[in-house]
Design a protein around this motif. Sequence first.
Motif, mmCIF file in Angstrom:
data_model
loop_
_atom_site.group_PDB
_atom_site.id
_atom_site.type_symbol
_atom_site.label_atom_id
_atom_site.label_comp_id
_atom_site.label_asym_id
_atom_site.label_seq_id
_atom_site.Cartn_x
_atom_site.Cartn_y
_atom_site.Cartn_z
ATOM 1 N N GLY A 528 0.813 -1.212 0.000
ATOM 2 C CA GLY A 528 0.000 0.000 0.000
ATOM 3 C C GLY A 528 0.845 1.260 0.000
ATOM 4 N N THR A 529 0.245 2.364 -0.447
ATOM 5 C CA THR A 529 0.928 3.652 -0.534
ATOM 6 C C THR A 529 0.042 4.760 0.035
ATOM 7 O OG1 THR A 529 2.076 2.931 -2.549
ATOM 8 C CG2 THR A 529 2.085 5.284 -2.076
ATOM 9 N N LEU A 530 0.651 5.650 0.821
ATOM 10 C CA LEU A 530 -0.002 6.860 1.306
ATOM 11 C C LEU A 530 0.605 8.059 0.596
ATOM 12 C CD1 LEU A 530 -0.015 6.156 5.173
ATOM 13 C CD2 LEU A 530 -1.953 5.968 3.607
ATOM 14 N N TYR A 531 -0.263 9.004 0.146
ATOM 15 C CA TYR A 531 0.197 10.158 -0.617
ATOM 16 C C TYR A 531 -0.013 11.431 0.198
ATOM 17 C CZ TYR A 531 -0.017 6.832 -4.469
ATOM 18 O OH TYR A 531 0.151 5.740 -5.264
ATOM 19 N N PHE A 532 1.052 12.238 0.367
ATOM 20 C CA PHE A 532 0.995 13.508 1.079
ATOM 21 C C PHE A 532 1.486 14.618 0.157
ATOM 22 C CE2 PHE A 532 1.474 10.180 4.223
ATOM 23 C CZ PHE A 532 0.566 10.536 5.225
ATOM 24 N N ARG A 533 0.749 15.732 0.146
ATOM 25 C CA ARG A 533 1.082 16.800 -0.793
ATOM 26 C C ARG A 533 2.403 17.468 -0.445
ATOM 27 N NH1 ARG A 533 -3.815 20.726 -0.779
ATOM 28 N NH2 ARG A 533 -2.491 21.756 -2.328
ATOM 29 N N ASP A 534 2.789 17.513 0.853
ATOM 30 C CA ASP A 534 4.055 18.132 1.244
ATOM 31 C C ASP A 534 4.421 17.673 2.648
ATOM 32 O OD1 ASP A 534 2.413 19.621 2.961
ATOM 33 O OD2 ASP A 534 2.300 21.290 1.552
ATOM 34 N N ILE A 535 5.528 18.209 3.167
ATOM 35 C CA ILE A 535 6.011 17.787 4.480
ATOM 36 C C ILE A 535 5.061 18.211 5.589
ATOM 37 C CG2 ILE A 535 7.451 19.839 4.758
ATOM 38 C CD1 ILE A 535 9.460 18.073 6.284
ATOM 39 N N ASN A 536 4.353 19.317 5.408
ATOM 40 C CA ASN A 536 3.402 19.762 6.429
ATOM 41 C C ASN A 536 2.253 18.770 6.562
ATOM 42 O OD1 ASN A 536 4.875 22.103 7.019
ATOM 43 N ND2 ASN A 536 3.931 23.186 5.288
ATOM 44 N N ALA A 537 1.765 18.281 5.441
ATOM 45 C CA ALA A 537 0.708 17.268 5.486
ATOM 46 C C ALA A 537 1.234 15.978 6.100
ATOM 47 C CB ALA A 537 0.166 17.022 4.085
ATOM 48 N N LEU A 538 2.509 15.667 5.839
ATOM 49 C CA LEU A 538 3.120 14.472 6.416
ATOM 50 C C LEU A 538 3.184 14.599 7.935
ATOM 51 C CD1 LEU A 538 4.656 11.774 5.797
ATOM 52 C CD2 LEU A 538 6.764 13.133 5.846
ATOM 53 N N ILE A 539 3.577 15.779 8.416
ATOM 54 C CA ILE A 539 3.655 15.996 9.856
ATOM 55 C C ILE A 539 2.275 15.915 10.492
ATOM 56 C CG2 ILE A 539 4.204 17.714 11.624
ATOM 57 C CD1 ILE A 539 6.432 18.739 9.749
ATOM 58 N N THR A 542 -2.069 13.943 7.374
ATOM 59 C CA THR A 542 -3.242 14.177 6.532
ATOM 60 C C THR A 542 -2.936 13.798 5.091
ATOM 61 O OG1 THR A 542 -3.812 16.049 7.948
ATOM 62 C CG2 THR A 542 -4.975 15.849 5.841
ATOM 63 N N PRO A 543 -3.291 12.593 4.655
ATOM 64 C CA PRO A 543 -3.064 12.218 3.255
ATOM 65 C C PRO A 543 -3.948 13.036 2.322
ATOM 66 C CG PRO A 543 -3.467 10.293 4.639
ATOM 67 C CD PRO A 543 -3.878 11.491 5.424
ATOM 68 N N ASN A 544 -3.640 12.948 1.032
ATOM 69 C CA ASN A 544 -4.461 13.609 0.022
ATOM 70 C C ASN A 544 -5.875 13.060 0.064
ATOM 71 O OD1 ASN A 544 -2.245 15.070 -0.704
ATOM 72 N ND2 ASN A 544 -1.879 14.009 -2.654
ATOM 73 N N SER A 545 -6.812 13.867 -0.424
ATOM 74 C CA SER A 545 -8.223 13.459 -0.392
ATOM 75 C C SER A 545 -8.880 13.582 -1.755
ATOM 76 C CB SER A 545 -8.983 14.322 0.625
ATOM 77 O OG SER A 545 -8.854 15.705 0.308
ATOM 78 N N GLY A 546 -8.068 13.599 -2.819
ATOM 79 C CA GLY A 546 -8.642 13.683 -4.158
ATOM 80 C C GLY A 546 -9.413 12.432 -4.519
ATOM 81 N N THR A 547 -10.386 12.571 -5.399
ATOM 82 C CA THR A 547 -11.219 11.436 -5.795
ATOM 83 C C THR A 547 -11.310 11.274 -7.307
ATOM 84 O OG1 THR A 547 -13.194 12.852 -5.736
ATOM 85 C CG2 THR A 547 -12.640 11.640 -3.729
ATOM 86 N N GLY A 548 -10.781 12.229 -8.065
ATOM 87 C CA GLY A 548 -10.994 12.190 -9.508
ATOM 88 C C GLY A 548 -10.068 11.250 -10.244
ATOM 89 N N THR A 549 -8.866 11.026 -9.737
ATOM 90 C CA THR A 549 -7.904 10.219 -10.468
ATOM 91 C C THR A 549 -6.884 9.638 -9.508
ATOM 92 O OG1 THR A 549 -6.217 10.244 -12.199
ATOM 93 C CG2 THR A 549 -6.451 12.243 -10.897
ATOM 94 N N GLY A 564 -5.683 9.428 -1.434
ATOM 95 C CA GLY A 564 -4.813 9.468 -0.271
ATOM 96 C C GLY A 564 -4.110 8.153 -0.021
ATOM 97 N N ALA A 565 -4.702 7.055 -0.480
ATOM 98 C CA ALA A 565 -4.102 5.737 -0.253
ATOM 99 C C ALA A 565 -4.579 4.766 -1.312
ATOM 100 C CB ALA A 565 -4.463 5.209 1.135
ATOM 101 N N ASP A 566 -3.740 3.849 -1.685
ATOM 102 C CA ASP A 566 -4.152 2.754 -2.567
ATOM 103 C C ASP A 566 -3.289 1.539 -2.270
ATOM 104 O OD1 ASP A 566 -1.778 3.556 -3.666
ATOM 105 O OD2 ASP A 566 -2.507 3.757 -5.717
ATOM 106 N N ILE A 567 -3.792 0.368 -2.654
ATOM 107 C CA ILE A 567 -3.085 -0.885 -2.383
ATOM 108 C C ILE A 567 -3.579 -1.947 -3.346
ATOM 109 C CG2 ILE A 567 -4.786 -1.673 -0.677
ATOM 110 C CD1 ILE A 567 -2.455 -2.914 0.906
#
Length: 617
Positions: A528-539, A542-549, A564-567
């Motif tokens: 699995g993978t978690l996606y964060f837009r930048d280091i602030n989101a990582l801290i 808060t993973p990304n919350s997009g739904t379109g792609t 925000g996550a896929d596996i």
Amino acid sequence: MQLKYFLAASAASVSLACGIAAPVYAQQITSGVQGLVVGSDGVPIRGAIVTVTDTRTGAVRTLSTDGGGLFRADGLITGGPYSVAVTAAGFEGQQVQDIVLNLQGNSSVTFTLDSGVGEIVVTGARARLTTITAGPGQSFSAAILETTPTFERDIRDVIRIDPRVSLDRNQESDRVSCLGGNDRANAFTVDGISQGDVYGLTDTPFSSRTGTPIPYDAIRETSVEFAPVSVTYGSFTGCAISAVTKSGSNDFHGSAFATFSNADLTGTSVAGIPASGVDRDLRYGATLGGPIIRDRLFLFGAYEHVDVKDSQEAGPAGAGFVNERAYITEAQFTAISDVLKSKYGIDTGGIARILPFKSDRYFLRADAYLTDDHRVEATYQHVDEAKISGDDFSPTNLTTVTGYNSFIASGSKSNYYSGRLFSNWSDNFSTEIGYSRSEIQDVQSPVGGGEAQDPNPITRIVVGTQNGTSQGLFVAGPGFSRSANRLFVTVDQFRARGILTQGAHTLTFGAEMNRAKLDNLFVQNGTGTLYFRDINALIAGTPNSGTGTNTTTASAVIAGTTYGADINATATGNIESAAAKFSRSIYSAYVQDEWLASDALKLTGGVRIDWYDGDRP
């Protein structure tokens, strides 16, 4: 099921053959001496005593000529020198010395005896010494192997001497192309044991990923065959690359080598482009062979070690790399790594600067002469190799950077065992029985571990980075294709062959079995993978919350439009249920007749049938 058939006629050095290639595994690993004994009047001499002596071990093969004056001794170890002596009542004996046998085929010698007593030593030319080849090809002796320049101590540098062989660069290795064909159509054997890439993942012709799976100095002879007219060959439609190993003798003999290079001995640029080169290249090895019981039991061993430290040429801006990734600075790299370790427990391994490559290759061979007519060979090989290189962070992926623990360690850990019994039951009948087992673990693991099948899997984390207008990705955890990757291959091979000589006819018959068992696990993004837009989101966690792609380009991650996550997961939640475990067997049976119609004409005809059995995909 496949059928191989052929009819060939050879006169002097001209041959004609037709056939259908068949995929079976055993190749030629021994040679022989055959010939004719006649009087000065050209009449064949029946009952002449022929003695074939291997001067290295003192092994003697004694046989007598048949009614046509013919004799044949098969199953002899290649190389030499051999001496062949012939005596007959009422005739002056003759001896030919310094005969060297090779994989191309048996050596043929014709003795013409004069009336009289005593024995004389004659030249090979006077005795009409020739080599009977099985078809187009070339053999490379120990002398050629020792004198041919080879940077990687690899037989590919030797067989390329043949103009019909070329090396095609693929990624980081050289594939062997014969007569312009694809390298997957070739076969590679060591002492008749198939040691090619059974599954098809390596960038080499071998089961090992970084070169020949045997110490270079353990090889006695190698050959490349393109269209051998013999039922004992198979497993290829391109060419058959064969290697036979050295053995002990009555004299102790050994060798040692060492080579060294480092960055101080190489340049710093190529055509004006900065290059960091190799930090260190150390290679060394040794061989030793000799008698345990003189004339009866011999051992030979070889070892080769490689310790190379390549320099990583790409890295964060300001970190001193010749190829800088402008989208992340050294300070940003360190800051993200610190957050990953303190908050998520993931150690990135830091900035990669040195990429090690280590390999150890071992070889041991025992030869036991039970009697003058029965000989046993036993061999063991071991390969342990791992080369560190970029995975998600690669020369072709310019928008991604990773720490050292996300690099890939690729190589193999393999063991090969074999045993063969060569027996001479009479002057005109000999057999060979052999068994071998190969246990090959293909290695493609992240340096820091954490695959889905491991006790402690590591989730991949992708963080967007930006430095000025340049955007990229920092990735931690196993590589996308290294999150669940395992391959085990075991191959068992059986071989039985007989050679029966009846006058001008030599009958070869035999059967073989090659059984492979494979266990392959391959799941991309299996942890699995978690996606964060930048280091602030990582801290903030808060993973990304997009739904379109689910597009994971740097711009999409930084914009927060990705998931925000896929596996890739199995229905059971156990990644092992995605493994493919299967087996296949290849069975073979063959028979061949070589008819020496005259001194100038030999006719060969044979048939080989191969059938397949195993699990369906």
